[in-house]
Design an enzyme around this catalytic site. Structure first.
Site, short mmCIF file in Angstrom:
data_model
loop_
_atom_site.label_atom_id
_atom_site.label_comp_id
_atom_site.label_asym_id
_atom_site.label_seq_id
_atom_site.Cartn_x
_atom_site.Cartn_y
_atom_site.Cartn_z
N TRP A 101 0.83 -1.21 0.00
CA TRP A 101 0.00 0.00 0.00
C TRP A 101 0.86 1.25 0.00
O TRP A 101 0.54 2.24 -0.67
CB TRP A 101 -0.96 0.00 1.18
CG TRP A 101 -1.90 -1.17 1.16
CD1 TRP A 101 -2.05 -2.12 2.13
CD2 TRP A 101 -2.80 -1.54 0.11
NE1 TRP A 101 -2.99 -3.04 1.74
CE2 TRP A 101 -3.46 -2.72 0.52
CE3 TRP A 101 -3.11 -0.99 -1.14
CZ2 TRP A 101 -4.42 -3.35 -0.29
CZ3 TRP A 101 -4.07 -1.62 -1.94
CH2 TRP A 101 -4.70 -2.78 -1.51
N ASP A 171 -1.14 6.51 6.65
CA ASP A 171 -2.24 5.61 6.27
C ASP A 171 -2.40 4.63 7.42
O ASP A 171 -1.58 3.75 7.64
CB ASP A 171 -1.87 4.88 4.97
CG ASP A 171 -2.91 3.81 4.58
OD1 ASP A 171 -3.89 3.61 5.32
OD2 ASP A 171 -2.72 3.19 3.51
N LYS A 195 -11.51 -1.95 7.23
CA LYS A 195 -10.59 -2.82 7.93
C LYS A 195 -11.00 -2.97 9.40
O LYS A 195 -11.08 -4.06 9.91
CB LYS A 195 -9.15 -2.31 7.83
CG LYS A 195 -8.66 -2.10 6.40
CD LYS A 195 -8.50 -3.41 5.63
CE LYS A 195 -8.47 -3.22 4.13
NZ LYS A 195 -7.30 -2.56 3.59
C1 LIG Z 1 -6.85 -2.04 2.37
C2 LIG Z 1 -5.83 -0.99 2.46
C3 LIG Z 1 -5.72 0.01 1.47
C4 LIG Z 1 -6.60 0.03 0.24
O1 LIG Z 1 -7.90 0.33 0.58
P1 LIG Z 1 -9.03 0.62 -0.54
O2 LIG Z 1 -10.20 0.99 0.27
O3 LIG Z 1 -9.19 -0.63 -1.32
O4 LIG Z 1 -8.55 1.75 -1.37
C5 LIG Z 1 -4.78 0.99 1.66
N1 LIG Z 1 -3.98 1.01 2.74
C6 LIG Z 1 -4.04 0.05 3.68
C7 LIG Z 1 -3.13 0.11 4.87
C8 LIG Z 1 -4.98 -0.97 3.58
O5 LIG Z 1 -5.04 -1.91 4.53
#
Ligand SMILES: *Cc1c(COP(=O)(O)O)cnc(C)c1O
Length: 363
Positions: A101, A171, A195
């Site tokens: 990511w 993030d 998540k």
């Molecule tokens: C799942 C995830 C993403 C991507 O998320 P989307 O909603 O599919 O854009 C980005 N960063 C992290 C840390 C993730 O776990």
């Protein structure tokens, strides 16, 4: 009704209590005569829902008043572009690449400026967090970017990088609300909801107010919908927001508050992860893939080292009610995600299953 032990990395398990509450309110939200999905986002009743969600989130994370809370759409992926489009003023930023990511965010940002890879752990399949005490960070950088919990590889920054005074953007998608956080250490935190917080479709952004740029200071041509200021000025109601998803996140925030807040959640998450990691460290049929000091509490990848046995494990686990244990396609093997809503009983039951499988398949 029967529910499985769901170890999915995302969309992921949600608290049963909250799912039940949402079900109870599905047809008639608090006497309004309609469900939340059916109501205008401009109505008084919805206004209360979104305002309460924000207020509860502020309480949970102790968010300082000079930070805006935004509920947006487009998932974390849209943030990969929005961040450089809004925050690259000098035109340069530093990214720490600790997983898939972070790498995607890094590659996306390159479209908008001079993006420096400050450190990476790709040399060892992202199985550790690099030393971030003295990175080549320069004064002409607008921000430093990290992915704090690496969902796919199962690592976590237990210490924030030394950014040498440059603003930090994180993030937190897969560790958001899993533990208390000092928001003031960050310029921006963001997290996709699916998540650890709620349904896919919502991304939560917490941004220090003074950073939010005017349109003229965004990357030329930045679409209206991708300007933080537009959403901040409208209280996340510029367009029709992911209204039901925000409502559901709000129920989860209340569930967290009722259950002792983030301190209590952290204790539970530590206890849960310990059950699995202690077992992994106690035998050698399975192997954890992460350097122990950098292990995530949320996502625990492990392997057997034999593809056929791993496929057998995943299948037999599913038959026994432990689902979504297949590792990401990049890593193979297995991964158990243990978000807030996974009770410790689920992890204990998984470890019992793992012991049985090991005993039956030991070579
Ligand atoms: C799942 C995830 C993403 C991507 O998320 P989307 O909603 O599919 O854009 C980005 N960063 C992290 C840390 C993730 O776990």
């Amino acid at each position: 009704m029967s529910r499985v032990w769901n170890f999915s990395a995302g969309p992921a398990v949600l608290p049963v209590e909250v799912l039940q509450e949402a079900a109870d309110e599905m047809l008639d939200y608090k006497g309004s005569g309609m469900g939340v999905m059916e109501m205008s986002h401009r109505s008084k009743v919805y206004d209360n829902i979104i305002k309460e969600a924000e207020a509860d989130l502020r309480t949970l994370l102790n968010i300082p008043d000079n930070y805006k809370v935004l509920f947006l759409q487009g998932g974390a992926h849209t943030q990969f572009a929005m961040i450089p489009m809004n925050f690259l003023h000098k035109g340069k930023a530093g990214y720490i690449v600790t997983g898939n990511w972070a790498k995607k965010a890094f590659n996306e940002a390159k479209k908008y400026g001079d993006i420096v890879k400050l450190a990476s752990s790709e040399d060892k399949t992202f199985s550790y967090i690099p030393d971030c005490s003295d990175l080549p960070i320069t004064d002409d950088m607008d921000y430093v970017y990290i992915c704090e919990n690496n969902t796919i590889f199962g690592t976590k920054f237990w210490e924030l990088p030394n950014t040498k005074g440059i603003d930090l953007i994180s993030d937190m998608s897969s560790c958001f609300l899993s533990e208390p956080v000092d928001v003031s250490k960050y310029a921006m935190i963001y997290a996709g909801a699916q998540k650890n917080v709620g349904p896919a479709g919502v991304v939560i952004c917490i941004i220090r107010e003074d950073l939010i740029p005017e349109e003229k200071d965004c990357f030329p041509g930045t679409p209206t919908m991708l300007q933080y200021k537009v959403h901040a000025d409208a209280g996340s109601l510029y367009n029709t927001p992911p209204a039901y998803g925000i409502y559901f996140c709000g129920l989860v925030f209340k569930w967290l508050l009722r259950n002792g807040g983030l301190e209590a959640m952290k204790e539970k998450n530590i206890a849960k992860a310990k059950v699995l990691y202690d077992y992994l460290d106690s035998q050698d049929f399975y192997h954890g893939t992460v350097v122990p000091k950098d292990r995530s509490l949320m996502n625990a990848p492990f392997v057997i080292g034999d593809k056929d046995l791993e496929a057998k494990f995943i299948k037999e686990a599913a038959d026994a009610g432990f689902v979504n244990l297949k590792g990401h396609k990049i890593t193979g093997g297995m991964r158990a995600s243990m978000y807030n809503a996974m009770p410790i009983e689920g992890v204990e039951a998984l470890v019992e299953f793992m012991k049985k499988f090991a005993a039956e398949n030991q070579k």
